[in-house]
Motif scaffolding. Structure first.
Motif, PDB file in Angstrom:
ATOM      1  N   PHE A   1       0.826  -1.208   0.000  1.00  0.00           N
ATOM      2  CA  PHE A   1       0.000   0.000   0.000  1.00  0.00           C
ATOM      3  C   PHE A   1       0.859   1.256   0.000  1.00  0.00           C
ATOM      4  O   PHE A   1       0.701   2.141  -0.845  1.00  0.00           O
ATOM      5  CB  PHE A   1      -0.935  -0.009   1.216  1.00  0.00           C
ATOM      6  N   PHE A   2       1.789   1.356   0.940  1.00  0.00           N
ATOM      7  CA  PHE A   2       2.615   2.558   1.033  1.00  0.00           C
ATOM      8  C   PHE A   2       3.612   2.639  -0.122  1.00  0.00           C
ATOM      9  O   PHE A   2       3.947   3.729  -0.576  1.00  0.00           O
ATOM     10  CB  PHE A   2       3.315   2.631   2.388  1.00  0.00           C
ATOM     11  N   GLY A   3       4.062   1.487  -0.613  1.00  0.00           N
ATOM     12  CA  GLY A   3       4.920   1.490  -1.801  1.00  0.00           C
ATOM     13  C   GLY A   3       4.187   2.050  -3.004  1.00  0.00           C
ATOM     14  O   GLY A   3       4.762   2.780  -3.812  1.00  0.00           O
ATOM     15  N   GLY A   4       2.908   1.732  -3.120  1.00  0.00           N
ATOM     16  CA  GLY A   4       2.096   2.287  -4.206  1.00  0.00           C
ATOM     17  C   GLY A   4       1.941   3.789  -4.095  1.00  0.00           C
ATOM     18  O   GLY A   4       2.004   4.507  -5.095  1.00  0.00           O
ATOM     19  N   LEU A   5       1.750   4.276  -2.863  1.00  0.00           N
ATOM     20  CA  LEU A   5       1.647   5.727  -2.666  1.00  0.00           C
ATOM     21  C   LEU A   5       2.950   6.422  -3.040  1.00  0.00           C
ATOM     22  O   LEU A   5       2.943   7.457  -3.714  1.00  0.00           O
ATOM     23  CB  LEU A   5       1.291   6.047  -1.212  1.00  0.00           C
ATOM     24  N   VAL A   6       4.069   5.844  -2.633  1.00  0.00           N
ATOM     25  CA  VAL A   6       5.374   6.410  -2.973  1.00  0.00           C
ATOM     26  C   VAL A   6       5.575   6.369  -4.478  1.00  0.00           C
ATOM     27  O   VAL A   6       6.074   7.333  -5.083  1.00  0.00           O
ATOM     28  CB  VAL A   6       6.508   5.659  -2.237  1.00  0.00           C
ATOM     29  N   ALA A   7       5.171   5.284  -5.122  1.00  0.00           N
ATOM     30  CA  ALA A   7       5.332   5.161  -6.573  1.00  0.00           C
ATOM     31  C   ALA A   7       4.541   6.246  -7.305  1.00  0.00           C
ATOM     32  O   ALA A   7       5.013   6.780  -8.313  1.00  0.00           O
ATOM     33  CB  ALA A   7       4.900   3.772  -7.038  1.00  0.00           C
ATOM     34  N   ILE A   8       3.355   6.570  -6.817  1.00  0.00           N
ATOM     35  CA  ILE A   8       2.550   7.618  -7.448  1.00  0.00           C
ATOM     36  C   ILE A   8       3.270   8.963  -7.366  1.00  0.00           C
ATOM     37  O   ILE A   8       3.322   9.712  -8.349  1.00  0.00           O
ATOM     38  CB  ILE A   8       1.150   7.697  -6.788  1.00  0.00           C
ATOM     39  N   VAL A   9       3.838   9.269  -6.197  1.00  0.00           N
ATOM     40  CA  VAL A   9       4.553  10.536  -6.022  1.00  0.00           C
ATOM     41  C   VAL A   9       5.787  10.574  -6.925  1.00  0.00           C
ATOM     42  O   VAL A   9       6.051  11.583  -7.598  1.00  0.00           O
ATOM     43  CB  VAL A   9       4.939  10.740  -4.545  1.00  0.00           C
ATOM     44  N   VAL A  10       6.556   9.478  -6.959  1.00  0.00           N
ATOM     45  CA  VAL A  10       7.763   9.428  -7.792  1.00  0.00           C
ATOM     46  C   VAL A  10       7.394   9.556  -9.267  1.00  0.00           C
ATOM     47  O   VAL A  10       8.046  10.278 -10.025  1.00  0.00           O
ATOM     48  CB  VAL A  10       8.556   8.130  -7.519  1.00  0.00           C
ATOM     49  N   PHE A  11       6.343   8.874  -9.680  1.00  0.00           N
ATOM     50  CA  PHE A  11       5.901   8.944 -11.070  1.00  0.00           C
ATOM     51  C   PHE A  11       5.472  10.361 -11.435  1.00  0.00           C
ATOM     52  O   PHE A  11       5.793  10.873 -12.510  1.00  0.00           O
ATOM     53  CB  PHE A  11       4.758   7.950 -11.310  1.00  0.00           C
ATOM     54  N   GLY A  12       4.750  11.034 -10.528  1.00  0.00           N
ATOM     55  CA  GLY A  12       4.338  12.420 -10.775  1.00  0.00           C
ATOM     56  C   GLY A  12       5.532  13.349 -10.887  1.00  0.00           C
ATOM     57  O   GLY A  12       5.571  14.224 -11.758  1.00  0.00           O
ATOM     58  N   ALA A  13       6.525  13.156 -10.009  1.00  0.00           N
ATOM     59  CA  ALA A  13       7.733  13.985 -10.075  1.00  0.00           C
ATOM     60  C   ALA A  13       8.491  13.718 -11.368  1.00  0.00           C
ATOM     61  O   ALA A  13       9.015  14.645 -11.993  1.00  0.00           O
ATOM     62  CB  ALA A  13       8.621  13.708  -8.870  1.00  0.00           C
ATOM     63  N   LEU A  14       8.557  12.466 -11.780  1.00  0.00           N
ATOM     64  CA  LEU A  14       9.231  12.111 -13.034  1.00  0.00           C
ATOM     65  C   LEU A  14       8.524  12.734 -14.231  1.00  0.00           C
ATOM     66  O   LEU A  14       9.187  13.281 -15.126  1.00  0.00           O
ATOM     67  CB  LEU A  14       9.279  10.582 -13.189  1.00  0.00           C
ATOM     68  N   LEU A  15       7.211  12.704 -14.251  1.00  0.00           N
ATOM     69  CA  LEU A  15       6.465  13.337 -15.346  1.00  0.00           C
ATOM     70  C   LEU A  15       6.710  14.840 -15.369  1.00  0.00           C
ATOM     71  O   LEU A  15       6.866  15.424 -16.441  1.00  0.00           O
ATOM     72  CB  LEU A  15       4.971  13.059 -15.194  1.00  0.00           C
ATOM     73  N   GLN A  16       6.745  15.452 -14.203  1.00  0.00           N
ATOM     74  CA  GLN A  16       7.002  16.889 -14.124  1.00  0.00           C
ATOM     75  C   GLN A  16       8.391  17.198 -14.636  1.00  0.00           C
ATOM     76  O   GLN A  16       8.590  18.168 -15.370  1.00  0.00           O
ATOM     77  CB  GLN A  16       6.844  17.362 -12.669  1.00  0.00           C
ATOM     78  N   PHE A  17       9.376  16.400 -14.279  1.00  0.00           N
ATOM     79  CA  PHE A  17      10.750  16.593 -14.720  1.00  0.00           C
ATOM     80  C   PHE A  17      10.866  16.451 -16.251  1.00  0.00           C
ATOM     81  O   PHE A  17      11.498  17.262 -16.902  1.00  0.00           O
ATOM     82  CB  PHE A  17      11.676  15.584 -14.028  1.00  0.00           C
ATOM     83  N   VAL A  18      10.212  15.433 -16.809  1.00  0.00           N
ATOM     84  CA  VAL A  18      10.251  15.207 -18.249  1.00  0.00           C
ATOM     85  C   VAL A  18       9.546  16.343 -18.987  1.00  0.00           C
ATOM     86  O   VAL A  18      10.004  16.783 -20.033  1.00  0.00           O
ATOM     87  CB  VAL A  18       9.619  13.837 -18.601  1.00  0.00           C
ATOM     88  N   HIS A  19       8.462  16.818 -18.429  1.00  0.00           N
ATOM     89  CA  HIS A  19       7.705  17.903 -19.062  1.00  0.00           C
ATOM     90  C   HIS A  19       8.505  19.200 -19.100  1.00  0.00           C
ATOM     91  O   HIS A  19       8.428  19.963 -20.058  1.00  0.00           O
ATOM     92  CB  HIS A  19       6.388  18.118 -18.296  1.00  0.00           C
ATOM     93  N   LEU A  20       9.291  19.452 -18.055  1.00  0.00           N
ATOM     94  CA  LEU A  20      10.071  20.694 -18.002  1.00  0.00           C
ATOM     95  C   LEU A  20      11.366  20.622 -18.793  1.00  0.00           C
ATOM     96  O   LEU A  20      11.960  21.655 -19.081  1.00  0.00           O
ATOM     97  CB  LEU A  20      10.379  21.041 -16.540  1.00  0.00           C
ATOM     98  N   SER A  21      11.793  19.428 -19.141  1.00  0.00           N
ATOM     99  CA  SER A  21      13.061  19.285 -19.876  1.00  0.00           C
ATOM    100  C   SER A  21      12.925  19.681 -21.323  1.00  0.00           C
ATOM    101  O   SER A  21      11.968  19.570 -21.977  1.00  0.00           O
ATOM    102  CB  SER A  21      13.534  17.843 -19.821  1.00  0.00           C
TER     103      SER A  21
END
Length: 53
Positions: free
Chosen positions: A33-53
């Protein structure tokens, strides 16, 4: 003729339907459960990073 208003689903009041409880009984369930929550946050940060690059 069939009755279109007939429902096979149980009727639940709005009071009983609100505020579900998440029950994590085992260590494995908590990790997943908590790994899934962390994965969502990491995925969102990764998408934000890719979008700004």
């Amino acid at each position: 003729m069939t009755d279109r208003n007939y429902s096979t689903q149980p009727t639940v009041s709005a009071e009983k339907a609100r505020q579900g409880e998440i029950i994590l009984r085992t260590r494995t369930q908590r990790i997943i459960f908590f790994g899934g929550l962390v994965a969502i946050v990491v995925f969102g940060a990764l998408l934000q990073f890719v979008h700004l690059s």
